[in-house]
Write a protein that holds these residues in place. Structure first.
Motif, PDB file in Angstrom:
ATOM      1  N   LEU A  45      45.777  36.132  32.330  1.00 35.64           N
ATOM      2  CA  LEU A  45      44.730  36.856  33.031  1.00 35.64           C
ATOM      3  C   LEU A  45      44.514  36.241  34.401  1.00 35.64           C
ATOM      4  CD1 LEU A  45      42.198  38.736  33.201  1.00 35.64           C
ATOM      5  CD2 LEU A  45      40.935  36.890  32.099  1.00 35.64           C
ATOM      6  N   THR A  46      44.411  37.074  35.408  1.00 34.30           N
ATOM      7  CA  THR A  46      44.055  36.630  36.749  1.00 34.30           C
ATOM      8  C   THR A  46      42.747  37.321  37.114  1.00 34.30           C
ATOM      9  OG1 THR A  46      46.361  36.394  37.394  1.00 34.30           O
ATOM     10  CG2 THR A  46      44.751  36.580  39.166  1.00 34.30           C
ATOM     11  N   TYR A  47      41.760  36.523  37.508  1.00 34.40           N
ATOM     12  CA  TYR A  47      40.466  37.084  37.917  1.00 34.40           C
ATOM     13  C   TYR A  47      39.960  36.269  39.091  1.00 34.40           C
ATOM     14  CZ  TYR A  47      36.014  39.508  37.457  1.00 34.40           C
ATOM     15  OH  TYR A  47      34.920  40.305  37.688  1.00 34.40           O
ATOM     16  N   ASP A  48      39.679  36.926  40.200  1.00 33.97           N
ATOM     17  CA  ASP A  48      39.267  36.241  41.423  1.00 33.97           C
ATOM     18  C   ASP A  48      37.844  36.654  41.784  1.00 33.97           C
ATOM     19  OD1 ASP A  48      39.000  35.044  43.891  1.00 33.97           O
ATOM     20  OD2 ASP A  48      40.837  35.902  44.728  1.00 33.97           O
ATOM     21  N   PHE A  49      36.887  35.751  41.566  1.00 33.27           N
ATOM     22  CA  PHE A  49      35.500  36.018  41.906  1.00 33.27           C
ATOM     23  C   PHE A  49      35.281  36.099  43.415  1.00 33.27           C
ATOM     24  CE2 PHE A  49      34.694  34.400  37.613  1.00 33.27           C
ATOM     25  CZ  PHE A  49      33.616  35.170  37.193  1.00 33.27           C
ATOM     26  N   THR A  50      36.136  35.463  44.206  1.00 30.80           N
ATOM     27  CA  THR A  50      35.864  35.273  45.631  1.00 30.80           C
ATOM     28  C   THR A  50      36.041  36.504  46.493  1.00 30.80           C
ATOM     29  OG1 THR A  50      38.119  34.580  46.210  1.00 30.80           O
ATOM     30  CG2 THR A  50      36.589  32.862  45.451  1.00 30.80           C
ATOM     31  N   THR A  51      36.662  37.559  45.985  1.00 29.95           N
ATOM     32  CA  THR A  51      37.029  38.694  46.830  1.00 29.95           C
ATOM     33  C   THR A  51      35.913  39.704  47.082  1.00 29.95           C
ATOM     34  OG1 THR A  51      37.908  39.886  44.926  1.00 29.95           O
ATOM     35  CG2 THR A  51      39.466  38.527  46.212  1.00 29.95           C
ATOM     36  N   ALA A  52      34.883  39.721  46.224  1.00 27.26           N
ATOM     37  CA  ALA A  52      33.781  40.681  46.400  1.00 27.26           C
ATOM     38  C   ALA A  52      32.600  40.271  45.541  1.00 27.26           C
ATOM     39  CB  ALA A  52      34.235  42.091  46.015  1.00 27.26           C
ATOM     40  N   ALA A  53      31.414  40.544  46.004  1.00 23.82           N
ATOM     41  CA  ALA A  53      30.218  40.260  45.203  1.00 23.82           C
ATOM     42  C   ALA A  53      30.267  41.033  43.897  1.00 23.82           C
ATOM     43  CB  ALA A  53      28.957  40.625  45.981  1.00 23.82           C
ATOM     44  N   SER A  54      30.854  42.206  43.929  1.00 27.13           N
ATOM     45  CA  SER A  54      30.918  43.053  42.740  1.00 27.13           C
ATOM     46  C   SER A  54      31.809  42.481  41.636  1.00 27.13           C
ATOM     47  CB  SER A  54      31.402  44.456  43.118  1.00 27.13           C
ATOM     48  OG  SER A  54      32.707  44.395  43.660  1.00 27.13           O
ATOM     49  N   LYS A  55      32.530  41.399  41.902  1.00 26.03           N
ATOM     50  CA  LYS A  55      33.329  40.747  40.857  1.00 26.03           C
ATOM     51  C   LYS A  55      32.440  39.981  39.878  1.00 26.03           C
ATOM     52  CE  LYS A  55      37.226  40.806  40.672  1.00 26.03           C
ATOM     53  NZ  LYS A  55      38.567  40.598  41.034  1.00 26.03           N
ATOM     54  N   ALA A  56      31.190  39.702  40.289  1.00 23.02           N
ATOM     55  CA  ALA A  56      30.228  39.006  39.435  1.00 23.02           C
ATOM     56  C   ALA A  56      29.258  40.021  38.842  1.00 23.02           C
ATOM     57  CB  ALA A  56      29.452  37.963  40.239  1.00 23.02           C
TER      58      ALA A  56
END
Length: 133
Positions: A45-56
């Motif tokens: 799994l790859t998940y990047d929180f840093t790319t958009a506020a909507s990732k959180a």
């Protein structure tokens, strides 16, 4: 362990495959959850929180520069909210000019000083708290 570039590697051998929320917790940060459950199984799994506020979950992130988002900090007592109860740990460290890897080093520069209180107070004023399912 989350690396300084925001990546981590984790293996969940004993967890049955399925969809799970990702939660990131740290010594001074407001715990932050993925916006939606992620599939964990045989495929990495790859998940990047840093790319958009909507990732959180609840878009509970802070913009640090154009297109880069970060977790909120200042929750020293880990009660899921940045408030005055956290100041009991911060202000003595500022008065003593403490340095090193400390929870009260809000900005991560290795020194606990007024620059940390600026961020901390801003997060209190903005009612920063954990947002999760």
């Amino acid at each position: 362990t989350l690396h300084t570039d925001g990546t981590l590697n984790a293996v969940f051998n004993s967890v049955p495959g399925g969809s799970y929320y990702i939660v990131v917790k740290g010594r001074n940060m407001v715990q932050t959850w993925s916006a939606s459950p992620q599939v964990i199984g045989a495929t990495p799994l790859t998940y990047d929180f840093t790319t958009a506020a909507s990732k959180a979950y609840g878009s509970n992130m802070y913009p640090v520069t154009a297109g880069v988002w970060a977790f909120y900090s200042g929750d020293f007592n880990q009660d899921e909210v940045v408030d005055n109860s956290d100041s009991d740990q911060l202000f003595p460290d500022i008065e003593n000019s403490n340095f090193g890897v400390l929870a009260t080093d809000v900005n991560g520069d290795g020194s606990v000083d007024n620059s940390d209180s600026d961020i901390f107070i801003k997060n209190i004023e903005n009612s920063v708290f954990a947002n999760h399912p």
